[in-house]
Design a protein around this motif. Structure first.
Motif, PDB file in Angstrom:
ATOM      1  N   LEU A  11      34.491  39.209  46.389  1.00 51.42           N
ATOM      2  CA  LEU A  11      34.392  38.349  45.215  1.00 51.42           C
ATOM      3  C   LEU A  11      33.170  37.451  45.302  1.00 51.42           C
ATOM      4  CD1 LEU A  11      35.485  37.218  42.557  1.00 51.42           C
ATOM      5  CD2 LEU A  11      37.038  35.763  43.891  1.00 51.42           C
ATOM      6  N   ASP A  12      32.967  36.837  46.459  1.00 56.13           N
ATOM      7  CA  ASP A  12      31.820  35.940  46.622  1.00 56.13           C
ATOM      8  C   ASP A  12      30.500  36.690  46.458  1.00 56.13           C
ATOM      9  OD1 ASP A  12      33.444  33.776  46.997  1.00 56.13           O
ATOM     10  OD2 ASP A  12      33.168  33.640  49.166  1.00 56.13           O
ATOM     11  N   ALA A  13      30.460  37.924  46.952  1.00 49.90           N
ATOM     12  CA  ALA A  13      29.219  38.695  46.888  1.00 49.90           C
ATOM     13  C   ALA A  13      28.853  39.086  45.454  1.00 49.90           C
ATOM     14  CB  ALA A  13      29.331  39.946  47.757  1.00 49.90           C
ATOM     15  N   SER A  14      29.841  39.130  44.573  1.00 52.45           N
ATOM     16  CA  SER A  14      29.599  39.532  43.183  1.00 52.45           C
ATOM     17  C   SER A  14      30.118  38.472  42.217  1.00 52.45           C
ATOM     18  CB  SER A  14      30.266  40.883  42.906  1.00 52.45           C
ATOM     19  OG  SER A  14      29.782  41.879  43.766  1.00 52.45           O
ATOM     20  N   TRP A  15      29.928  37.210  42.589  1.00 52.52           N
ATOM     21  CA  TRP A  15      30.516  36.112  41.822  1.00 52.52           C
ATOM     22  C   TRP A  15      30.045  36.100  40.366  1.00 52.52           C
ATOM     23  CZ3 TRP A  15      34.551  33.155  42.180  1.00 52.52           C
ATOM     24  CH2 TRP A  15      34.663  32.041  41.340  1.00 52.52           C
ATOM     25  N   ASP A  16      28.771  36.242  40.140  1.00 51.36           N
ATOM     26  CA  ASP A  16      28.258  36.195  38.767  1.00 51.36           C
ATOM     27  C   ASP A  16      28.853  37.305  37.913  1.00 51.36           C
ATOM     28  OD1 ASP A  16      26.743  33.998  39.428  1.00 51.36           O
ATOM     29  OD2 ASP A  16      24.875  35.124  39.667  1.00 51.36           O
ATOM     30  N   GLN A  17      29.009  38.480  38.491  1.00 47.76           N
ATOM     31  CA  GLN A  17      29.599  39.590  37.754  1.00 47.76           C
ATOM     32  C   GLN A  17      31.070  39.321  37.464  1.00 47.76           C
ATOM     33  OE1 GLN A  17      29.261  43.397  39.687  1.00 47.76           O
ATOM     34  NE2 GLN A  17      30.317  44.495  38.033  1.00 47.76           N
ATOM     35  N   ALA A  18      31.770  38.740  38.447  1.00 46.36           N
ATOM     36  CA  ALA A  18      33.179  38.411  38.245  1.00 46.36           C
ATOM     37  C   ALA A  18      33.343  37.412  37.105  1.00 46.36           C
ATOM     38  CB  ALA A  18      33.773  37.848  39.535  1.00 46.36           C
ATOM     39  N   VAL A  19      32.504  36.395  37.080  1.00 46.40           N
ATOM     40  CA  VAL A  19      32.563  35.394  36.013  1.00 46.40           C
ATOM     41  C   VAL A  19      32.274  36.038  34.666  1.00 46.40           C
ATOM     42  CG1 VAL A  19      31.473  33.307  35.105  1.00 46.40           C
ATOM     43  CG2 VAL A  19      32.043  33.465  37.540  1.00 46.40           C
ATOM     44  N   HIS A  20      31.337  36.958  34.635  1.00 49.07           N
ATOM     45  CA  HIS A  20      31.029  37.674  33.395  1.00 49.07           C
ATOM     46  C   HIS A  20      32.239  38.467  32.908  1.00 49.07           C
ATOM     47  CE1 HIS A  20      28.861  40.064  30.420  1.00 49.07           C
ATOM     48  NE2 HIS A  20      29.334  41.154  30.993  1.00 49.07           N
ATOM     49  N   LEU A  21      33.002  39.034  33.836  1.00 54.11           N
ATOM     50  CA  LEU A  21      34.136  39.890  33.468  1.00 54.11           C
ATOM     51  C   LEU A  21      35.358  39.092  33.014  1.00 54.11           C
ATOM     52  CD1 LEU A  21      33.957  42.540  36.351  1.00 54.11           C
ATOM     53  CD2 LEU A  21      33.513  42.958  33.919  1.00 54.11           C
ATOM     54  N   VAL A  22      35.691  38.012  33.726  1.00 52.21           N
ATOM     55  CA  VAL A  22      36.959  37.322  33.454  1.00 52.21           C
ATOM     56  C   VAL A  22      36.800  35.831  33.167  1.00 52.21           C
ATOM     57  CG1 VAL A  22      38.275  38.978  34.821  1.00 52.21           C
ATOM     58  CG2 VAL A  22      37.440  36.880  35.910  1.00 52.21           C
ATOM     59  N   GLY A  23      35.591  35.308  33.263  1.00 52.37           N
ATOM     60  CA  GLY A  23      35.379  33.887  33.051  1.00 52.37           C
ATOM     61  C   GLY A  23      35.420  33.114  34.355  1.00 52.37           C
ATOM     62  N   ASP A  24      34.781  31.952  34.354  1.00 49.51           N
ATOM     63  CA  ASP A  24      34.682  31.146  35.572  1.00 49.51           C
ATOM     64  C   ASP A  24      36.047  30.688  36.062  1.00 49.51           C
ATOM     65  OD1 ASP A  24      32.874  29.503  37.440  1.00 49.51           O
ATOM     66  OD2 ASP A  24      34.171  27.970  36.589  1.00 49.51           O
ATOM     67  N   ALA A  25      36.907  30.227  35.152  1.00 46.86           N
ATOM     68  CA  ALA A  25      38.192  29.666  35.566  1.00 46.86           C
ATOM     69  C   ALA A  25      39.080  30.713  36.235  1.00 46.86           C
ATOM     70  CB  ALA A  25      38.907  29.053  34.367  1.00 46.86           C
ATOM     71  N   ARG A  26      39.163  31.910  35.651  1.00 49.43           N
ATOM     72  CA  ARG A  26      40.042  32.927  36.241  1.00 49.43           C
ATOM     73  C   ARG A  26      39.477  33.431  37.569  1.00 49.43           C
ATOM     74  NH1 ARG A  26      44.427  35.037  34.362  1.00 49.43           N
ATOM     75  NH2 ARG A  26      44.023  34.390  32.213  1.00 49.43           N
ATOM     76  N   ALA A  27      38.164  33.534  37.655  1.00 49.66           N
ATOM     77  CA  ALA A  27      37.573  33.912  38.937  1.00 49.66           C
ATOM     78  C   ALA A  27      37.905  32.864  39.997  1.00 49.66           C
ATOM     79  CB  ALA A  27      36.060  34.079  38.791  1.00 49.66           C
ATOM     80  N   ARG A  28      37.897  31.590  39.603  1.00 50.46           N
ATOM     81  CA  ARG A  28      38.266  30.522  40.532  1.00 50.46           C
ATOM     82  C   ARG A  28      39.725  30.641  40.970  1.00 50.46           C
ATOM     83  NH1 ARG A  28      35.439  25.476  40.590  1.00 50.46           N
ATOM     84  NH2 ARG A  28      33.373  25.652  39.656  1.00 50.46           N
ATOM     85  N   VAL A  29      40.600  31.001  40.042  1.00 51.22           N
ATOM     86  CA  VAL A  29      42.013  31.182  40.387  1.00 51.22           C
ATOM     87  C   VAL A  29      42.148  32.196  41.515  1.00 51.22           C
ATOM     88  CG1 VAL A  29      44.216  32.119  39.580  1.00 51.22           C
ATOM     89  CG2 VAL A  29      42.961  30.500  38.148  1.00 51.22           C
ATOM     90  N   TRP A  30      41.500  33.328  41.345  1.00 48.49           N
ATOM     91  CA  TRP A  30      41.655  34.393  42.350  1.00 48.49           C
ATOM     92  C   TRP A  30      41.000  34.008  43.671  1.00 48.49           C
ATOM     93  CZ3 TRP A  30      44.295  35.602  38.412  1.00 48.49           C
ATOM     94  CH2 TRP A  30      45.135  36.711  38.447  1.00 48.49           C
ATOM     95  N   ARG A  31      39.874  33.309  43.610  1.00 51.66           N
ATOM     96  CA  ARG A  31      39.205  32.902  44.852  1.00 51.66           C
ATOM     97  C   ARG A  31      40.077  31.928  45.637  1.00 51.66           C
ATOM     98  NH1 ARG A  31      34.220  29.186  46.036  1.00 51.66           N
ATOM     99  NH2 ARG A  31      33.270  30.247  47.823  1.00 51.66           N
ATOM    100  N   LEU A  32      40.638  30.942  44.950  1.00 52.63           N
ATOM    101  CA  LEU A  32      41.479  29.959  45.619  1.00 52.63           C
ATOM    102  C   LEU A  32      42.765  30.600  46.131  1.00 52.63           C
ATOM    103  CD1 LEU A  32      41.994  27.033  46.409  1.00 52.63           C
ATOM    104  CD2 LEU A  32      42.946  26.644  44.120  1.00 52.63           C
ATOM    105  N   TYR A  33      43.362  31.461  45.321  1.00 58.32           N
ATOM    106  CA  TYR A  33      44.600  32.137  45.723  1.00 58.32           C
ATOM    107  C   TYR A  33      44.389  32.985  46.974  1.00 58.32           C
ATOM    108  CZ  TYR A  33      47.566  36.303  45.717  1.00 58.32           C
ATOM    109  OH  TYR A  33      48.339  37.368  46.099  1.00 58.32           O
ATOM    110  N   MET A  34      43.345  33.781  46.997  1.00 55.57           N
ATOM    111  CA  MET A  34      43.126  34.664  48.141  1.00 55.57           C
ATOM    112  C   MET A  34      42.747  33.878  49.389  1.00 55.57           C
ATOM    113  SD  MET A  34      41.411  38.119  46.494  1.00 55.57           S
ATOM    114  CE  MET A  34      39.899  37.288  45.979  1.00 55.57           C
ATOM    115  N   ALA A  35      41.955  32.821  49.224  1.00 56.71           N
ATOM    116  CA  ALA A  35      41.594  31.993  50.371  1.00 56.71           C
ATOM    117  C   ALA A  35      42.827  31.298  50.945  1.00 56.71           C
ATOM    118  CB  ALA A  35      40.551  30.958  49.965  1.00 56.71           C
ATOM    119  N   GLY A  36      43.658  30.733  50.061  1.00 56.10           N
ATOM    120  CA  GLY A  36      44.873  30.079  50.534  1.00 56.10           C
ATOM    121  C   GLY A  36      45.824  31.049  51.202  1.00 56.10           C
TER     122      GLY A  36
END
Length: 436
Positions: A370-395
């Motif tokens: 996710l981190d390696a393709s952050w800009d693409q992830a944000v383009h696909l689902v938006g910044d907020a949803r990408a943040r949800v998944w990043r925080l969830y997986m890290a936790g």
């Protein structure tokens, strides 16, 4: 006209870090393992720590005031009022080390005082729209559909970015330290197939419950010549799974269905795999679940239940980040309760294996993707949803690493009338051949 931030600064002339420090001490302690940078550029904490937590707006304080602890902090991160620089898993681990009592309602008086001083008092801010809003009776078919689709129907392209070409959203099996993520997912699928005895019975009929994008079903069909019925209640998963099955030329051996497990009617199977789906079932329906699956197995049939577990069990409640944003209505059950429920349903439990460390490594790989393709992830689902998944997986990675949660594969067998289980005498047949 003055900006909202300028207006808030007018309430207090002191540096923001000094004003907010009483709350930060409450949340992080006097010598935190990280640095906190405030909206005016001032900072608190350890500049040489694991990373930096950036609070870009007093709205973060307002969110914590109205939802003290985990939920308020998570809402602030999802909304962009808080950001992180550095290894997010290390940062989450540092926050996890804070005493639990410091993250609860005891923060309220301090948060109230700080909020007043930075001009953050007022009605609660609306939560980010990515918060789940499921309706109906808990674990009814209709509500389960809402919960599953909230989590899985966010776009197949996004999941491909995070999961890689394995397209498998469950714990991988790093039986060798040099395995790639794809190889480790293949190894996991093969481990499940071998525990189910599919390698010994070409043409065996397999039911894959909660099939995701079809990876387990395809592996069983391709490598063990199983005949597979794979079910999910996510329409997006069904669409992509059917495409993948067709591209692999496995249509004659894999059937993908949009179907609830409660809708399987009288079909017999030699084996059943349930991988990463049981968390959606719930403790109240656990016995029903296993009895229903038991009713579909032939004599000497086997069930492999692969699920996240929690000591004494835990529901992902409405005040938790995961319960609100990731897995609404999700429940992590104690593996001991799972074993008893399987036995009550008529299974002979033959094997229990924890893959806790394997899931931590899997999650680290997903976060890296996710981190390696952050800009693409944000383009696909938006910044907020990408943040949800990043925080969830890290936790989650932190939870598996520190033992707060675990994951178990529990294997149950159905004995024939003469008592024969069809089980091997040792685990040796389950070991994936070297180089596979």
């Amino acid at each position: 006209m003055a900006s909202a931030t300028q207006s808030r600064r007018a309430h207090n002339e002191r540096p923001a870090a000094a004003v907010v420090e009483p709350l930060l001490r409450r949340l992080l302690g006097p010598a935190p393992a990280l640095q906190v940078e405030l909206w005016d550029g001032t900072s608190y904490g350890n500049a040489d720590g694991v990373g930096t937590l950036r609070i870009s707006s007093p709205d973060a304080v307002r969110r914590i005031l109205w939802a003290p602890g985990e939920l308020g902090l998570a809402r602030a991160y999802v909304a962009g009022d808080i950001d992180v620089d550095g290894d997010i898993i290390a940062l989450v681990a540092a926050l996890r080390d804070v005493a639990p009592e410091n993250l609860g309602a005891s923060t309220l008086p301090v948060a109230l005082q700080v909020a007043r001083r930075v001009g953050a008092l007022g009605r609660p801010l609306p939560p980010p729209p990515e918060e789940a809003k499921v309706r109906g009776r808990k674990h009814s078919r209709e509500r389960d559909q809402q919960a599953v689709r909230h989590h899985y129907d966010v776009g197949n392209e996004f999941y491909e970015l995070v999961l890689g070409d394995a397209m498998t959203y469950s714990c991988a099996y790093f039986d060798r330290p040099d395995r790639t993520l794809r190889e480790a997912q293949d190894a996991k699928h093969d481990l499940v197939c071998r525990k189910l005895g599919l390698h010994e019975r070409a043409g065996a009929r397999l039911l894959d419950v909660g099939c995701g994008w079809g990876s387990m079903a395809m592996h069983a069909a391709k490598h063990h010549r199983a005949s597979v019925v794979a079910i999910t209640i996510s329409p997006e998963q069904v669409t992509r799974a059917k495409e993948r099955v067709a591209a692999a030329g496995l249509q004659d051996r894999v059937e993908i269905r949009l179907q609830d497990y409660r809708e399987i009617d009288g079909e017999p199977f030699d084996a059943i795999s349930s991988i990463g789906m049981f968390e959606h079932v719930g403790k109240r329906r656990m016995h029903e679940y296993f009895k229903l699956l038991r009713s579909h197995l032939k004599p000497e049939g086997r069930l492999l239940n692969h699920a996240i577990s929690s000591r004494a069990g835990s529901a992902l409640g409405g005040r938790s980040f995961t319960g609100r944003y990731v897995f609404p209505d999700g429940e992590l059950l104690d593996v001991g309760d799972v074993v008893l429920a399987m036995e009550d349903a008529g299974f002979e439990v033959r094997d229990v294996e924890s893959l806790r460390e394997h899931y931590a490594q899997t999650l680290r790989a997903w976060v890296a993707n996710l981190d390696a393709s952050w800009d693409q992830a944000v383009h696909l689902v938006g910044d907020a949803r990408a943040r949800v998944w990043r925080l969830y997986m890290a936790g989650s990675a932190v939870g598996f690493e520190d033992g707060g949660i675990s994951i178990h594969q529990v294997l149950g067998a159905v004995a024939a009338a003469n008592g024969s289980s069809g089980m091997p005498r040792t685990r040796e047949p389950w070991i994936t051949p070297r180089g596979a």
